[in-house]
Design a protein around this motif. Structure first.
Motif, PDB file in Angstrom:
ATOM      1  N   VAL A  80      -4.833   6.117   5.591  1.00 24.48           N
ATOM      2  CA  VAL A  80      -3.807   5.115   5.912  1.00 24.48           C
ATOM      3  C   VAL A  80      -3.549   5.091   7.423  1.00 24.48           C
ATOM      4  CG1 VAL A  80      -1.386   4.459   5.602  1.00 24.48           C
ATOM      5  CG2 VAL A  80      -2.748   5.185   3.630  1.00 24.48           C
ATOM      6  N   ALA A  81      -3.536   6.261   8.060  1.00 20.20           N
ATOM      7  CA  ALA A  81      -3.342   6.320   9.518  1.00 20.20           C
ATOM      8  C   ALA A  81      -4.477   5.581  10.231  1.00 20.20           C
ATOM      9  CB  ALA A  81      -3.263   7.764   9.989  1.00 20.20           C
ATOM     10  N   ASP A  82      -5.709   5.773   9.770  1.00 18.71           N
ATOM     11  CA  ASP A  82      -6.849   5.061  10.360  1.00 18.71           C
ATOM     12  C   ASP A  82      -6.732   3.550  10.126  1.00 18.71           C
ATOM     13  OD1 ASP A  82      -7.950   7.396  11.301  1.00 18.71           O
ATOM     14  OD2 ASP A  82      -9.434   7.569   9.684  1.00 18.71           O
TER      15      ASP A  82
ATOM     16  N   LEU B 234       0.833  -1.205   0.000  1.00 20.13           N
ATOM     17  CA  LEU B 234       0.000   0.000   0.000  1.00 20.13           C
ATOM     18  C   LEU B 234       0.869   1.256   0.000  1.00 20.13           C
ATOM     19  CD1 LEU B 234      -2.674   1.515   0.194  1.00 20.13           C
ATOM     20  CD2 LEU B 234      -2.602   1.155   2.665  1.00 20.13           C
ATOM     21  N   GLU B 235       1.822   1.299   0.912  1.00 19.47           N
ATOM     22  CA  GLU B 235       2.762   2.421   0.962  1.00 19.47           C
ATOM     23  C   GLU B 235       4.074   1.973   0.329  1.00 19.47           C
ATOM     24  OE1 GLU B 235       1.898   5.012   4.854  1.00 19.47           O
ATOM     25  OE2 GLU B 235       2.748   3.042   5.294  1.00 19.47           O
TER      26      GLU B 235
ATOM     27  N   SER C 110       8.336   6.141  -6.378  1.00 19.66           N
ATOM     28  CA  SER C 110       9.730   6.285  -5.946  1.00 19.66           C
ATOM     29  C   SER C 110       9.855   6.987  -4.603  1.00 19.66           C
ATOM     30  CB  SER C 110      10.527   7.048  -7.006  1.00 19.66           C
ATOM     31  OG  SER C 110       9.957   8.322  -7.216  1.00 19.66           O
ATOM     32  N   THR C 111       8.767   7.541  -4.093  1.00 25.47           N
ATOM     33  CA  THR C 111       8.798   8.267  -2.822  1.00 25.47           C
ATOM     34  C   THR C 111       8.333   7.350  -1.690  1.00 25.47           C
ATOM     35  OG1 THR C 111       8.231  10.298  -4.008  1.00 25.47           O
ATOM     36  CG2 THR C 111       7.967  10.314  -1.603  1.00 25.47           C
ATOM     37  N   PRO C 112       9.199   7.123  -0.685  1.00 25.60           N
ATOM     38  CA  PRO C 112       8.778   6.276   0.437  1.00 25.60           C
ATOM     39  C   PRO C 112       7.470   6.787   1.059  1.00 25.60           C
ATOM     40  CG  PRO C 112      11.125   6.687   0.565  1.00 25.60           C
ATOM     41  CD  PRO C 112      10.585   7.577  -0.539  1.00 25.60           C
ATOM     42  N   GLY C 113       6.541   5.859   1.312  1.00 27.24           N
ATOM     43  CA  GLY C 113       5.257   6.211   1.903  1.00 27.24           C
ATOM     44  C   GLY C 113       4.174   6.554   0.899  1.00 27.24           C
ATOM     45  N   GLU C 114       4.544   6.773  -0.369  1.00 33.73           N
ATOM     46  CA  GLU C 114       3.544   7.075  -1.396  1.00 33.73           C
ATOM     47  C   GLU C 114       2.620   5.879  -1.549  1.00 33.73           C
ATOM     48  OE1 GLU C 114       3.372   8.252  -6.147  1.00 33.73           O
ATOM     49  OE2 GLU C 114       5.310   8.081  -5.151  1.00 33.73           O
ATOM     50  N   THR C 115       1.317   6.126  -1.612  1.00 34.17           N
ATOM     51  CA  THR C 115       0.356   5.030  -1.683  1.00 34.17           C
ATOM     52  C   THR C 115       0.051   4.639  -3.125  1.00 34.17           C
ATOM     53  OG1 THR C 115      -1.560   6.508  -1.611  1.00 34.17           O
ATOM     54  CG2 THR C 115      -0.706   5.697   0.505  1.00 34.17           C
TER      55      THR C 115
ATOM     56  N   LYS D 119      -3.973   1.848   9.780  1.00 35.21           N
ATOM     57  CA  LYS D 119      -2.922   1.347  10.677  1.00 35.21           C
ATOM     58  C   LYS D 119      -3.466   1.157  12.091  1.00 35.21           C
ATOM     59  CE  LYS D 119       1.059   3.208   8.236  1.00 35.21           C
ATOM     60  NZ  LYS D 119       2.164   4.174   8.251  1.00 35.21           N
ATOM     61  N   LYS D 120      -4.300   2.074  12.548  1.00 33.23           N
ATOM     62  CA  LYS D 120      -4.912   1.943  13.876  1.00 33.23           C
ATOM     63  C   LYS D 120      -5.844   0.733  13.914  1.00 33.23           C
ATOM     64  CE  LYS D 120      -5.162   6.852  14.766  1.00 33.23           C
ATOM     65  NZ  LYS D 120      -6.110   7.958  14.941  1.00 33.23           N
ATOM     66  N   ALA D 121      -6.619   0.543  12.851  1.00 32.30           N
ATOM     67  CA  ALA D 121      -7.583  -0.556  12.811  1.00 32.30           C
ATOM     68  C   ALA D 121      -6.893  -1.909  12.711  1.00 32.30           C
ATOM     69  CB  ALA D 121      -8.551  -0.366  11.641  1.00 32.30           C
ATOM     70  N   LEU D 122      -5.887  -2.019  11.861  1.00 31.42           N
ATOM     71  CA  LEU D 122      -5.232  -3.310  11.628  1.00 31.42           C
ATOM     72  C   LEU D 122      -4.146  -3.630  12.651  1.00 31.42           C
ATOM     73  CD1 LEU D 122      -4.845  -3.336   7.741  1.00 31.42           C
ATOM     74  CD2 LEU D 122      -6.537  -4.522   9.133  1.00 31.42           C
ATOM     75  N   GLN D 123      -3.554  -2.620  13.242  1.00 31.10           N
ATOM     76  CA  GLN D 123      -2.465  -2.784  14.208  1.00 31.10           C
ATOM     77  C   GLN D 123      -1.379  -3.704  13.651  1.00 31.10           C
ATOM     78  OE1 GLN D 123      -4.346  -3.883  17.885  1.00 31.10           O
ATOM     79  NE2 GLN D 123      -5.304  -1.893  18.122  1.00 31.10           N
TER      80      GLN D 123
END
Length: 179
Positions: A125-127, A89-90, A109-114, A129-133
């Protein structure tokens, strides 16, 4: 032609020139060594042998990377000619794969780009990450982890250095429904 839909453990009466497996090992199943082994045995000892024309048949596994010895990991380890396409995803340069045989390579090519920035915004994506842990790595990043397959984690267990506290009685309750 015909199409057959089945689940792990079924579908053994038919074969095909195109065999596609979609998530043969669930995220919950990956927590169990027994379920992982059963899934693996079904794939390699049953469905793999059902290719109508092995020299010309196609065998596709689409799945999340749930653990190192998941179906994708086993397919790569067996070196049976599978083409591996990993789309986290990222974007993570450490997970970047070479171009596939059809010429596809991750254009990011940019780290974190989705994968789809308009759909997967930083907030979404932050949500996620919280949901999936702990499951974010395997489910979203295609980054398997052996530690997530253990049903009991270190933080679940408590130790008393000396004697345990005094109780009138101790009751234990075990949920042994996991495999």
């Amino acid at each position: 032609g015909h199409r057959l839909a089945t689940q792990v453990g079924g579908g053994t009466g038919k074969g095909g020139r195109l065999i596609m497996l979609d998530d043969p090992l669930s995220i919950d199943g990956a927590r169990s060594e027994a379920v992982t082994a059963t899934t693996s045995e079904w794939i390699w000892k049953t469905i793999w042998s059902r290719q109508d024309e092995p020299a010309r048949s196609s065998f596709v596994i689409t799945a999340h990377r749930t653990r190192p010895n998941d179906p994708i990991g086993e397919a790569l380890a067996k070196d049976l000619g599978f083409e591996y396409l990993c789309l986290p995803l990222e974007y993570d340069p450490a997970l970047r794969q070479r171009a596939t045989s059809i010429g596809f390579s991750d254009p990011r090519s940019t780290p974190g780009e989705t994968l789809a920035p308009s759909r997967w915004t930083p907030e979404v994506v932050a949500d996620l990450k919280k949901a999936l842990q702990d499951d974010f790595g395997p489910l979203a990043q295609q980054n398997p982890s052996e530690s997530r397959s253990r049903p009991f984690k270190g933080h679940h267990l408590h130790r008393w250095i000396d004697l345990p506290p005094k109780f009138d009685r101790i009751i234990q309750s075990w949920d042994t429904s996991f495999k």
